[in-house]
Scaffold this active site. Structure first.
Site, PDB file in Angstrom:
ATOM      1  N   ASP A 163      10.178 -13.412 -23.148  1.00  0.00           N
ATOM      2  CA  ASP A 163       8.748 -13.116 -23.208  1.00  0.00           C
ATOM      3  C   ASP A 163       8.365 -12.504 -24.555  1.00  0.00           C
ATOM      4  O   ASP A 163       7.346 -12.877 -25.160  1.00  0.00           O
ATOM      5  CB  ASP A 163       8.371 -12.168 -22.069  1.00  0.00           C
ATOM      6  CG  ASP A 163       6.906 -11.767 -22.108  1.00  0.00           C
ATOM      7  OD1 ASP A 163       6.047 -12.623 -21.844  1.00  0.00           O
ATOM      8  OD2 ASP A 163       6.616 -10.592 -22.414  1.00  0.00           O
ATOM      9  N   HIS A 167       7.624  -9.466 -16.307  1.00  0.00           N
ATOM     10  CA  HIS A 167       7.225  -8.101 -16.690  1.00  0.00           C
ATOM     11  C   HIS A 167       7.751  -7.066 -15.687  1.00  0.00           C
ATOM     12  O   HIS A 167       7.071  -6.101 -15.353  1.00  0.00           O
ATOM     13  CB  HIS A 167       5.705  -7.993 -16.801  1.00  0.00           C
ATOM     14  CG  HIS A 167       5.084  -9.079 -17.625  1.00  0.00           C
ATOM     15  ND1 HIS A 167       5.256  -9.163 -18.989  1.00  0.00           N
ATOM     16  CD2 HIS A 167       4.325 -10.150 -17.263  1.00  0.00           C
ATOM     17  CE1 HIS A 167       4.605 -10.227 -19.443  1.00  0.00           C
ATOM     18  NE2 HIS A 167       4.048 -10.841 -18.424  1.00  0.00           N
ATOM     19  N   ASP A 221      10.368 -18.826 -21.266  1.00  0.00           N
ATOM     20  CA  ASP A 221       9.055 -18.232 -21.034  1.00  0.00           C
ATOM     21  C   ASP A 221       8.047 -18.774 -22.039  1.00  0.00           C
ATOM     22  O   ASP A 221       8.419 -19.304 -23.090  1.00  0.00           O
ATOM     23  CB  ASP A 221       9.127 -16.712 -21.145  1.00  0.00           C
ATOM     24  CG  ASP A 221       8.096 -16.003 -20.275  1.00  0.00           C
ATOM     25  OD1 ASP A 221       7.214 -16.695 -19.738  1.00  0.00           O
ATOM     26  OD2 ASP A 221       8.161 -14.771 -20.150  1.00  0.00           O
ATOM     27  N   GLU A 226       5.459 -22.486 -21.233  1.00  0.00           N
ATOM     28  CA  GLU A 226       6.533 -22.387 -20.231  1.00  0.00           C
ATOM     29  C   GLU A 226       7.306 -23.703 -20.148  1.00  0.00           C
ATOM     30  O   GLU A 226       8.548 -23.713 -20.110  1.00  0.00           O
ATOM     31  CB  GLU A 226       5.935 -22.050 -18.859  1.00  0.00           C
ATOM     32  CG  GLU A 226       5.146 -20.751 -18.791  1.00  0.00           C
ATOM     33  CD  GLU A 226       5.998 -19.563 -18.394  1.00  0.00           C
ATOM     34  OE1 GLU A 226       7.215 -19.722 -18.271  1.00  0.00           O
ATOM     35  OE2 GLU A 226       5.416 -18.477 -18.207  1.00  0.00           O
TER      36      GLU A 226
END
Length: 320
Positions: free
Chosen positions: A131, A121, A8, A43
């Site tokens: 993340d 999320h 991420d 990313e």
């Protein structure tokens, strides 16, 4: 054996202080970042570093969990065509983030891998862990403190593969004396960002009304030429954009951008119904669109993202 890892990226401001991370478990993860970068660069770098840190295990398959369809499609769909065209897109424009994409292309040689898209999320343990670490790295650069880089991937001899990955070459650009060196791949805007002056910015000495600005942007977004340009739609759509389409389908930003690039549709006429200033940083447009498929009633919520107006939510309902 299969190595499953989430990758991420994060950027505070996009572009701004940026971080990246990949995560296997609490004993096997790595993170990093830069003072200035974009979410897409983070990313991509997370994926590149994961390949580098597992290069000592070429026989193992990498199962990469990623919430960025841009990254997945770049690596698995678009990159072969870009290479054939000299790292240019179908419209002849240079591919952005090309340096890091070239490095990924080299890192893939001889490797077994597969990508899986996961919704960001949404409570996915590995994705959330990656993340958190990417965002922490971006925050560290924002605050000027040391980044927790993690243990990396441990080799069979007990040493960390992170050290080997850190020695991999990074392209540098020439900069004037007295300025800091930044990797060339982070000096250009990414696919979904544009740092040029906004064509709808008010002329010097005169401030355009937000309602007029967003109406002009809405009309631009309805143009087939704009809709076919994934770089421009990425500028106009907010990073958290969603749409409830006239068919009832829920669209995300990535899925909408890729769909529009493949099928931008025909010309659409716009009949404005209203433009309401909801707050200092939000304008709601309501209008009727007319095209070959008929007419629809539509509403668009535009919000101020930094200094740029971007479309946050859209909904369309066909007229009877």
């Amino acid at each position: 054996m299969t190595i499953t890892a989430a990758a991420d990226g994060s950027a505070l401001g996009n572009p701004g202080p940026a971080g990246w991370a990949w995560y296997v478990n609490d004993d096997c993860w790595r993170a990093g970042g830069w003072p200035h970068g974009t979410n897409n660069q983070g990313e991509l770098m997370a994926v590149l570093d994961l390949f580098r840190c597992t290069a000592h295990l070429p026989e193992e398959e990498l199962h990469i969990l990623c919430d960025s369809q841009y990254v997945i499609n770049s690596v698995t769909k678009w990159m072969p065509g870009w290479k054939r065209k000299g790292w240019r897109k179908a419209d002849g424009k240079p591919v952005l983030n090309v340096e890091i994409l070239r490095e990924i292309d080299q890192a893939l040689i001889g490797r077994r891998y597969r990508f899986e898209w996961v919704r960001g999320h949404a409570g996915h343990d590995l994705n959330e862990a990656a993340d958190d670490r990417a965002r922490a790295a971006a925050t560290a650069y924002q605050q000027g403190i040391a980044v927790r880089s993690g243990p990396g991937f441990v080799r069979g001899d007990g040493s960390s593969a992170a050290a080997a990955a850190a020695k991999a070459p990074v392209v540098q650009e020439s900069v004037p004396t007295g300025t800091s060196n930044q990797p060339d791949l982070f000096s250009e805007p990414d696919l979904f960002s544009e740092l040029d002056a906004d064509p709808f910015a008010a002329p010097a000495g005169r401030e355009a009304a937000p309602e007029a600005i967003v109406e002009a942007l809405e009309r631009e977004l309805l143009s087939p030429d704009t809709r076919a340009d994934i770089g421009r739609t990425g500028v106009l759509l907010h990073p958290e954009f969603t749409e409830i389409g006239s068919s009832g389908r829920l669209w995300t930003r990535d899925s909408m951008m890729m769909s529009l690039e493949e099928n931008p549709g025909g010309a659409v006429d716009l009949e404005m119904i209203g433009a309401e200033r909801i707050s200092a940083e939000a304008v709601l447009l309501t209008y009727r669109s007319k095209g070959r498929a008929g007419s629809s009633l539509r509403s668009s919520l535009w919000v101020l993202d930094g200094k740029r107006w971007r479309l946050r939510f859209h909904q369309g309902t066909p007229e009877a």
